[in-house]
Scaffold this motif. Sequence first.
Motif, PDB file in Angstrom:
ATOM      1  N   PHE A  99       0.894  -1.215   0.227  1.00 52.96           N
ATOM      2  CA  PHE A  99      -0.109  -0.038   0.044  1.00 52.96           C
ATOM      3  C   PHE A  99       0.941   1.192   0.007  1.00 52.96           C
ATOM      4  CE2 PHE A  99       0.869  -1.199   4.280  1.00 52.96           C
ATOM      5  CZ  PHE A  99       1.043  -0.101   5.067  1.00 52.96           C
ATOM      6  N   SER A 100       0.134   2.149  -0.404  1.00 46.43           N
ATOM      7  CA  SER A 100       0.999   3.848  -0.134  1.00 46.43           C
ATOM      8  C   SER A 100       0.853   4.461   0.979  1.00 46.43           C
ATOM      9  CB  SER A 100       0.554   4.672  -1.469  1.00 46.43           C
ATOM     10  OG  SER A 100       0.957   3.988  -2.782  1.00 46.43           O
ATOM     11  N   ALA A 101       1.711   5.001   1.512  1.00 46.37           N
ATOM     12  CA  ALA A 101       1.678   5.949   2.694  1.00 46.37           C
ATOM     13  C   ALA A 101       2.385   7.105   2.473  1.00 46.37           C
ATOM     14  CB  ALA A 101       2.167   5.119   4.022  1.00 46.37           C
ATOM     15  N   GLY A 102       1.551   7.909   2.040  1.00 42.90           N
ATOM     16  CA  GLY A 102       2.379   9.269   1.605  1.00 42.90           C
ATOM     17  C   GLY A 102       3.058   9.121   0.432  1.00 42.90           C
ATOM     18  N   LEU A 104       5.645   7.129   0.248  1.00 44.01           N
ATOM     19  CA  LEU A 104       6.224   5.733   0.343  1.00 44.01           C
ATOM     20  C   LEU A 104       5.211   4.643  -0.123  1.00 44.01           C
ATOM     21  CD1 LEU A 104       7.594   5.760   4.024  1.00 44.01           C
ATOM     22  CD2 LEU A 104       8.858   6.053   1.873  1.00 44.01           C
ATOM     23  N   ASN A 105       5.939   3.551  -0.847  1.00 50.24           N
ATOM     24  CA  ASN A 105       5.287   2.191  -1.041  1.00 50.24           C
ATOM     25  C   ASN A 105       5.690   1.214  -0.079  1.00 50.24           C
ATOM     26  OD1 ASN A 105       4.284   3.581  -3.644  1.00 50.24           O
ATOM     27  ND2 ASN A 105       6.252   3.303  -4.240  1.00 50.24           N
ATOM     28  N   VAL A 106       4.650   0.970   0.823  1.00 47.64           N
ATOM     29  CA  VAL A 106       5.032   0.045   1.884  1.00 47.64           C
ATOM     30  C   VAL A 106       4.658  -1.414   1.491  1.00 47.64           C
ATOM     31  CG1 VAL A 106       4.682  -0.581   4.343  1.00 47.64           C
ATOM     32  CG2 VAL A 106       4.468   2.003   3.383  1.00 47.64           C
ATOM     33  N   GLY A 136       9.640   1.815  -0.122  1.00 50.32           N
ATOM     34  CA  GLY A 136      10.368   2.418  -1.018  1.00 50.32           C
ATOM     35  C   GLY A 136       9.997   3.624  -1.460  1.00 50.32           C
ATOM     36  N   TRP A 137      10.777   4.570  -1.773  1.00 52.20           N
ATOM     37  CA  TRP A 137      10.645   6.008  -2.165  1.00 52.20           C
ATOM     38  C   TRP A 137      11.713   6.217  -3.481  1.00 52.20           C
ATOM     39  CZ3 TRP A 137      14.280  10.078  -1.919  1.00 52.20           C
ATOM     40  CH2 TRP A 137      13.555  11.424  -2.191  1.00 52.20           C
ATOM     41  N   SER A 138      11.030   6.599  -4.698  1.00 52.56           N
ATOM     42  CA  SER A 138      12.036   7.202  -5.693  1.00 52.56           C
ATOM     43  C   SER A 138      12.780   5.820  -6.073  1.00 52.56           C
ATOM     44  CB  SER A 138      12.695   8.390  -5.351  1.00 52.56           C
ATOM     45  OG  SER A 138      13.401   9.066  -6.589  1.00 52.56           O
ATOM     46  N   LEU A 139      14.156   6.099  -5.991  1.00 49.62           N
ATOM     47  CA  LEU A 139      14.988   5.149  -6.441  1.00 49.62           C
ATOM     48  C   LEU A 139      15.692   4.070  -5.498  1.00 49.62           C
ATOM     49  CD1 LEU A 139      17.680   7.584  -8.471  1.00 49.62           C
ATOM     50  CD2 LEU A 139      15.556   6.367  -9.459  1.00 49.62           C
ATOM     51  N   PHE A 140      14.926   4.469  -4.028  1.00 47.90           N
ATOM     52  CA  PHE A 140      15.495   3.850  -2.871  1.00 47.90           C
ATOM     53  C   PHE A 140      14.670   2.738  -2.347  1.00 47.90           C
ATOM     54  CE2 PHE A 140      17.495   7.829  -3.468  1.00 47.90           C
ATOM     55  CZ  PHE A 140      18.701   7.707  -3.770  1.00 47.90           C
ATOM     56  N   SER A 141      14.896   1.632  -1.742  1.00 53.40           N
ATOM     57  CA  SER A 141      14.004   0.956  -0.978  1.00 53.40           C
ATOM     58  C   SER A 141      15.002   0.307   0.085  1.00 53.40           C
ATOM     59  CB  SER A 141      13.676  -0.354  -1.940  1.00 53.40           C
ATOM     60  OG  SER A 141      14.723  -1.161  -2.291  1.00 53.40           O
TER      61      SER A 141
END
Length: 256
Positions: A99-102, A104-106, A136-141
């Motif tokens: 799911f999405s939290a702001g 972030l992809n959780v 995960g956010w942008s390029l990072f996880s």
Amino acid sequence: MKTVHLAIAAFSLATSATAWSQAPAPAAASAHTLSGNLTLASDYRFRGFTQTAYKPSLQGGIDFSHTSGFYLGNWNSNVEQSLYRGASLEMDFYGGYKFSAGPLNVDVGGIYYLYPSDDTGGLGKVDHAELYLGAGWSLFSAKLYYGLTNFFGLGDGAPGNTKGNYYVDLAATYDLGGGWTVSGHYGYQYVKNGTDFGLQDDDVSDYKLAVTKDLSGWLLGAALVATSDKDFFTTGVSAPKAGGKTRLVLSVGKTF
């Protein structure tokens, strides 16, 4: 002749309009997705360490997902028998919720590693269960795995245990365009009471630099894999050797 042409045109238009009005509406997109994957690799590395004594592996699995965010999956690979009390196959079963939290992809879920065998060690099968939480956010996880059982059998049959082991996975991925992707990975493995069961330390790190190329649906990959302590785990063969040597791992895979 013009009258005939006009009549034919009018008839064509009328029948076309009728056919158009009677055409079924496009089917709604399915809320479920089912996919499979198959990969041939020059080595199977798990958290930096070879699972096939530096030999090739054939891997494959199937994934089910729902638009709500829930998913289930299975993944399999051959492994070195001496590592897992006679088991030559690893079967992973996992499920979770994304799911999405702001921004972030959780991703939260659990995974069970199953090694079917005849239990040559007399200590039971080497099964392992973990819970995980990732973001995960942008390029990072980043992802944390927490072990609910002894670390792949380490500590079975002994007074103590290695439950409470955990693994941290940090990664960055960049799309170069044209089907090319580069990625970097750092992992940190902690084994609770590891030194009590023969390990030199309770922790070890692994690193990976990889590049992939999507070639008409086939994914070609090359990854340089290394560890902070190549002797932390052995290959498990009759004459064990370091399982974390720095090597280039090549692969070709397909998702269908």
